[in-house]
Design a protein around this motif. Structure first.
Motif, mmCIF file in Angstrom:
data_model
loop_
_atom_site.group_PDB
_atom_site.id
_atom_site.type_symbol
_atom_site.label_atom_id
_atom_site.label_comp_id
_atom_site.label_asym_id
_atom_site.label_seq_id
_atom_site.Cartn_x
_atom_site.Cartn_y
_atom_site.Cartn_z
ATOM 1 N N THR A 194 0.844 -1.186 0.000
ATOM 2 C CA THR A 194 0.000 0.000 0.000
ATOM 3 C C THR A 194 0.886 1.244 0.000
ATOM 4 O O THR A 194 2.095 1.159 0.183
ATOM 5 C CB THR A 194 -0.900 0.039 1.246
ATOM 6 N N THR A 241 -4.330 6.042 6.092
ATOM 7 C CA THR A 241 -4.600 5.137 4.985
ATOM 8 C C THR A 241 -4.857 5.928 3.710
ATOM 9 O O THR A 241 -5.092 7.140 3.745
ATOM 10 C CB THR A 241 -5.818 4.242 5.284
ATOM 11 N N ALA A 255 -8.806 -5.756 7.773
ATOM 12 C CA ALA A 255 -7.447 -5.699 7.233
ATOM 13 C C ALA A 255 -6.640 -4.594 7.910
ATOM 14 O O ALA A 255 -5.449 -4.764 8.204
ATOM 15 C CB ALA A 255 -7.494 -5.471 5.727
ATOM 16 N N SER A 299 -5.530 -5.831 11.301
ATOM 17 C CA SER A 299 -4.484 -6.851 11.197
ATOM 18 C C SER A 299 -3.140 -6.246 10.812
ATOM 19 O O SER A 299 -2.090 -6.620 11.354
ATOM 20 C CB SER A 299 -4.886 -7.917 10.178
ATOM 21 N N ARG A 300 -3.155 -5.314 9.859
ATOM 22 C CA ARG A 300 -1.904 -4.735 9.375
ATOM 23 C C ARG A 300 -1.224 -3.881 10.433
ATOM 24 O O ARG A 300 -0.005 -3.879 10.567
ATOM 25 C CB ARG A 300 -2.161 -3.910 8.118
#
Length: 242
Positions: free
Chosen positions: A2, A20, A53, A56-57
């Motif tokens: 990413t 993000t 996600a 988790s990341r």
């Protein structure tokens, strides 16, 4: 892989933050692809997948808020969605989390590294004092609070009416410098970063970083003004769990 952002600010050891972008998720257009907003008519299963996600990341527990363009500041609570526009935490692993798509996300920590906070500042919340209220959630004096300003709509794209300019100038006359006449008669182009820095400085905060990334011009980010049907990206700050 990413292209998420790691804020460049002098946060103490043990303070982590992340922003993000649109990449790395499963949502389809116009929410492609890492939409985290569950209130924008995206597929709920896709949003749940993206949020899972994220957890988790980053190995964190995000504390989501129901943002209403106000100035309420609450203690971050991952187990529930509280109505507020800012949150704070002293609990390692709990991430103060703000969702935006043009509004200004601001991340905070104290120099001691014992508390973090995050605020959602659209122009209404900014004018009403959400940044100042977030600073006041710290027991520290404002000069011991560090702030990072995340991606928001840039001054070349943020057209507002004269009432917005007058609202800011009513408390800080020097805010006039953050507005320049726009192409449309009677309208102004506003610099939300300059306004935020002015408000923070007036409240005694001297350590302010970030600013300058325009959500409207940078397609890595969701932007409501670029397309009203869009997703939301998140800005998060947390104390590292040891």
């Amino acid at each position: 892989m990413t292209d998420w952002l790691i804020p460049d600010w002098p946060a103490p050891v043990g303070i982590n933050a992340c922003v993000t972008t649109r990449s790395g998720g499963v949502s389809v257009a116009p929410f492609d692809s890492f939409n985290l907003g569950d209130h924008v008519d995206d597929d709920s299963a896709a949003v749940a997948h993206n949020r899972s996600a994220l957890n988790s990341r980053l190995r964190i527990q995000p504390a989501w808020l129901k943002q209403v363009h106000g100035i309420d500041v609450v203690e971050a609570a991952p187990a529930e969605v509280l109505q507020a526009d800012a949150s704070w935490s002293k609990t390692p692993g709990v991430a103060c989390t703000i969702m935006t798509a043009d509004c200004l996300p601001a991340l905070f920590c104290n120099k001691a590294g014992t508390q973090v906070a995050a605020a959602h500042a659209g122009w209404r919340g900014l004018a009403a004092g959400v940044l100042e209220a977030t600073v006041d959630s710290f027991a520290d004096v404002p000069s011991d609070v560090i702030v990072w300003l995340g991606p928001a709509i840039g001054p070349q794209a943020f057209e507002v009416g004269p009432e917005v300019r007058e609202t800011f100038m009513a408390k800080h006359p020097e805010a006039a410098d953050a507005f320049v006449p726009g192409a449309n008669a009677g309208k102004f182009m506003a610099d939300i970063y300059q306004l935020a820095r002015l408000r923070l400085a007036a409240h005694g905060v001297t350590a302010v970083y970030g600013g300058g990334l325009s959500t409207f011009n940078d397609e890595r980010f969701f932007s409501y003004r670029r397309g009203a049907r869009t997703g939301r990206f998140a800005s998060l700050v947390w104390i590292e769990a040891r």
